[in-house]
Each structure stands twice: as structure tokens, then as C-alpha cells.
Design an enzyme around this catalytic site. Sequence first.
Site: not given
Length: 416
Positions: A258-260, A262-263
Site C-alpha cells: 500500500h505504501c510505496l 500510493i503514499d
Amino acid sequence: MNIAVLGQGYVGLPLAMRAAEVGHHVIGYEPDLARCALLDSGESYVEDVPSHRLRNAIDARTYRATSDAADLKGFDVAVITVPTPLTDRAPDLTCVRAAARTLAGYIEPGCTVVLESTTHPGTTRDVLIPLLEEGSGFIAGRDFSVGFSPERIDPGNAVWRFENTPKVVAGLTADCLHRVRAFYDSIVEQTVPARGLEEAELAKVFENTFRHVNIALVNELAKLGHLLGIDVGDALDCAGTKPFGFMRFTPGPGVGGHCLPIDPVYLSHHVRQQLGETFRFVELAQEVNERQPAYVVERLQNSLNQSGKCLKGARILALGLTYKAGTSDTRESPARSVVDLLIAKGAHCTTVDPHLPTRPDADHLAEMTPEDLAGADAVIVLTDHPEFDFDAVHRLAPYVLDTRRVVPIGDHIEHL
């Protein structure tokens, strides 16, 4: 305290378990009926929470899963841990808004609401709070407390777990911060107060933007090193011996989770919307990392051509489908993108991942056999699961493209 955790996924379930284990009474709100049924039966679908740990909390009557919003009534602290995906390359706060509207009807004076979902600066103040106030009739910071505490869950990490990872906390007011911090002090070893909501929100997206940019940098370095005939892995090993001013990143097939992926987009989109400016480093890193799966396929295709084989019709054994080793998490996995591209180009691709169930059509296996390795035209390592025998891959596979640099060096081994 009575704790409500909205969303029982990779972030919400570990938080709920920890809160239950220290003695809070926890309601795990999960609107997905299938997921809720699994939790209610004591079966965990999150690898960081073994089923026996879930059952212990249920048996102790400190945790209960529900899909009935009425069970949220009477909470002291509610934590929102719902997904914040991208839709059409733009931040999608649909789940945050839905959680806020659901929760608003159960807000009572003196309670506390915390957002943990990763998002752009300003979301807590400009999106969450107005919905909570509108639906409850109460005023945030006066009648009830509101805070933000960015999640820092690293799936599969046995060293840095929920409870021993420092927790950034922020509040709308000083009293809000005091209440938010008091709750997290009861479930984690260290809390780190931020100056305000926006600082905490920015800290989270910047943590992942830092990684995203540096991974893009090393992916570009690997491409150039390949063209120059330089062993980038050895260069990185050498650079990594510097005890100051350097942090090692390694090339790979892309970025996932989810993090890299999207954030950083949340941050760059917010900057563009609010300031009319472009966050050039973020957008360039996004471009580089999104191209990486296609580059991996190109490398494989070129190597097969040099040995007189065609990618179309080739038997490819792809090791790993999850975005990182040791987990079943396939969110935004670049490994899946690579496999899809191989199939689109006509390759016969069999995937192996011990963390994912075998499919009836047998194009996905839970484990590889010596026959699978020896019979493939090419083996491509996409995820470096510890269950894989990379020495066997080295011995038996006729050709290997190793995107994770875990197979021993050899004439038939090519590192990304």
C-alpha cells in the site's frame, strides 16, 4: 477503555489485538461480511496475527469482531484504519469518509477519534472533522477529541512489531494530543508527539516518499550499470561499508504494497492541488518505478533471444507473487505486473509462491520441484521468500533472471 477499531486489515487487526492483550475491551468493526465471519470464528487472514492469538483474545472476551455499526456505541477511543487507495491516479478517501459518517452517530462527549489511514496533509482537519461534527452535532476539540497517528505496520517484520515501533501522535488541540497519547502509551513502548495534525500526516507520507525516491534511484543505477558492464551489486556492497552518510537500497522488479506505490502520489497530488506546483522528485520516481516491470520483461526477452529462444511460447517459472518476502500481501505487487506482461507476450508462465494457495488450473504452485526448475526455459526470481531453495535454483535452472540478487553468481545467472 472501550476501543473501537474501524477496519480489520493489515493495520487494524494488529492494533486491535495489542489493545485487547493489554486489557482494553475492543470492538473490531469490519463491514466485509466474509472477513467478519472468519474473525468471529477465530480464523485470522493477517499473517502478523496468528489465529491462536486471535482466539485467545476472543476467549478472554477482550475482542469481538462485528459488521453491525450499532456495536460501536459507547466507545472511549475509536481508531480508523481503513484503506486509502488511488482511483484514476488520484487519492480516494471514500473509505475514510464512510468510516467518519458511520462513527459520527455514536460520538459522545469525552470520546476520542483517531485517524491512522495514510493520507495527505489536511485530511484530518478538512475531511474527517467536518463529517464527525456534522453527523454528531458535537464540536471537535471541545466536546470530543480528534487526532492523527500514522500507521507504521511492516508486514512480516518480526523485529519491528506494532508495540515496539515508535508511534507518532498528534491532536487537534493540546488536550486532544494528551488523550490520544494516553491511549497509545497504553499499547506501545514509545510515542512521539508531533506539533500538529498536518506535521504528523506529512511525516508519514514523507517516510515512504524517501524510500520510493531512493528505490527509483537504485533501479536507474542498475539499468545503467548493466549497459556499462558494471556489477552494481558489488558496487552497492562496497558503498554499504561506509559507516556514515549512506543508506543502502537495492534494485528490484518495482515497488508494491500500500505504501510505496500510493503514499507519494497522495503527497504530490496534494501539492499540485493546493499550490499548483509539481513535486518533481516524486513524479519522476513514480515514472521510474512504474516502468520497472516492463524493463524486467525486456531483460528476460533479450536474454532468451541471445540463446536463440523466443519469449512467445517459452516456459517461464516465476518465483514469488507477493510484493515482499515472507508475506501473502499482493497489494500493488510488481511481481504480478511482470507475470501479466509475460503472459501478454505469449509466454507460458507458471508461478510459485508458498504464501498463496494453489489454484485448480495448476498455473500457480505452492512449491517448486526439481522438474519444474530443470524444465523451464527461464526462471525469474521476483520475490525472495525464505522458503525458496536458491541453491537448487542455481544448480538446476538452465537460465535465471534474479531481480532480488539472492541466487549465487554463475554463468547462467543474470542479476537485475
